[in-house]
Enzyme design. Structure first.
Site, PDB file in Angstrom:
ATOM      1  N   ASP A 195       3.976  -1.508  -0.063  1.00 35.42           N
ATOM      2  CA  ASP A 195       4.492  -0.549  -1.050  1.00 35.42           C
ATOM      3  C   ASP A 195       3.813   0.806  -0.943  1.00 35.42           C
ATOM      4  O   ASP A 195       4.245   1.771  -1.575  1.00 35.42           O
ATOM      5  CB  ASP A 195       4.287  -1.116  -2.460  1.00 35.42           C
ATOM      6  N   SER A 215       9.358   3.361  -7.705  1.00 37.33           N
ATOM      7  CA  SER A 215       9.902   2.154  -7.068  1.00 37.33           C
ATOM      8  C   SER A 215      10.808   1.421  -8.045  1.00 37.33           C
ATOM      9  O   SER A 215      10.441   1.208  -9.205  1.00 37.33           O
ATOM     10  CB  SER A 215       8.757   1.233  -6.632  1.00 37.33           C
ATOM     11  N   GLN A 265      13.068  -1.277   0.414  1.00 33.83           N
ATOM     12  CA  GLN A 265      12.761  -0.814  -0.935  1.00 33.83           C
ATOM     13  C   GLN A 265      13.779   0.233  -1.371  1.00 33.83           C
ATOM     14  O   GLN A 265      14.164   1.103  -0.589  1.00 33.83           O
ATOM     15  CB  GLN A 265      11.359  -0.207  -1.006  1.00 33.83           C
TER      16      GLN A 265
END
Length: 288
Positions: A195, A215, A265
């Protein structure tokens, strides 16, 4: 700063309930990779004989980095080859995150192929990053992160706008992980790292634009055995950005060219207008 091994050292407080520590941080909002890694670690501790093969999650609210979390695991299925878990993460009885994870027993065989690893300079040849990412350097001191120079882009502009890099070498340098034989712990650490830079690749074609980033969801597929204390190349791209969201993809290789994992993502990539100038452009869920 606490190491990733310390961050995933969660406490069991019930059969399928855990408490994760508040980790000292320079960031007011909880780092998404930390929440993902802690949730996956909780799921792993309820599965005895299988390793994670995929996980899919949603960030459903902001986390406060100064507050510990409660993690609750639901056992969906335990089969001979596969197991499934659903995990919810709470702060002060407010759900901030949910994850679904699949686990696979070792020993299955089948056809094999993989994507090719990009041709980039080896990590040992990159003695200085083309620009200095202060949060990476100070917030995650147990990671050695080396940004691969990209001759087609202006590195100074990248630092000014926060645009990401296409290729990043990284490895964990903490003694706790180097000495850890448990492969599931290395999986949780890789999820943590996945991430760290990914959504910023959606800004590569849009340098100079003021963007609010957060996110929204994250998926990762574990494909081969992982050691995060060895060098890995994170090759990142963004196939699309539209309607205030961007999609980013990352392929993670070891130095032998083996594809270890693939991450996807989706993140908020909302254009910031003058009336929203007070909203952070890096993971702040205010007004999201």
């Amino acid at each position: 700063m606490a190491s990733v091994a310390q961050a995933v050292d969660i406490e069991r407080i019930g059969e399928d309930e855990f408490r994760a520590p508040a980790v000292p941080s320079l960031i007011a909002r909880t780092f998404g990779g930390q929440t993902m890694a802690q949730a996956l670690r909780a799921a792993q501790l309820t599965v005895d004989d299988k390793l994670a093969h995929s996980m899919h999650c949603y960030f459903v609210g902001p986390g406060d980095s100064s507050v510990p979390t409660t993690i609750r695991v639901e056992r969906i299925r335990d089969g001979r080859s596969f197991a499934h878990r659903h995990v919810r993460v709470y702060q002060k009885d407010r759900m901030i995150f949910m994850l679904s994870a699949g686990f696979h027993a070792s020993g299955d065989v089948g056809p094999e192929h993989q994507a090719d690893m990009p041709q980039v300079p080896p990590p040992e040849s990159i003695t200085e990053s083309p620009y200095s990412t202060r949060i990476i350097l100070k917030e995650w001191e147990d990671w050695d992160v080396r940004l691969v120079p990209d001759a087609s882009r202006d590195a100074v502009a990248a630092e000014t706008t926060g645009a990401g890099f296409r290729n990043i070498w990284f490895r964990n340098t903490g003694a706790l992980l180097a000495d850890a034989p448990d492969p599931s712990l290395h999986q949780a650490a890789l999820l943590y790292m996945s991430d760290m830079t990914l959504i910023r690749s959606a800004l590569l074609p849009h340098q100079g634009e003021r963007i609010q980033l957060a996110s929204l969801d994250h998926s990762l597929w574990f494909l081969r055995p992982i050691r995060v204390d060895e060098w890995m190349l994170y090759s990142q791209s963004s196939p699309s950005a539209q309607t205030g969201t961007g999609l980013a993809q990352g392929k993670i290789f070891n130095q032998r060219g083996e594809l270890l994992a693939v991450a996807m993502q989706e993140g908020l990539t909302r254009t910031m207008h003058p009336e929203s100038e007070g909203t952070s452009a890096n993971g702040n869920w205010q007004n999201v």
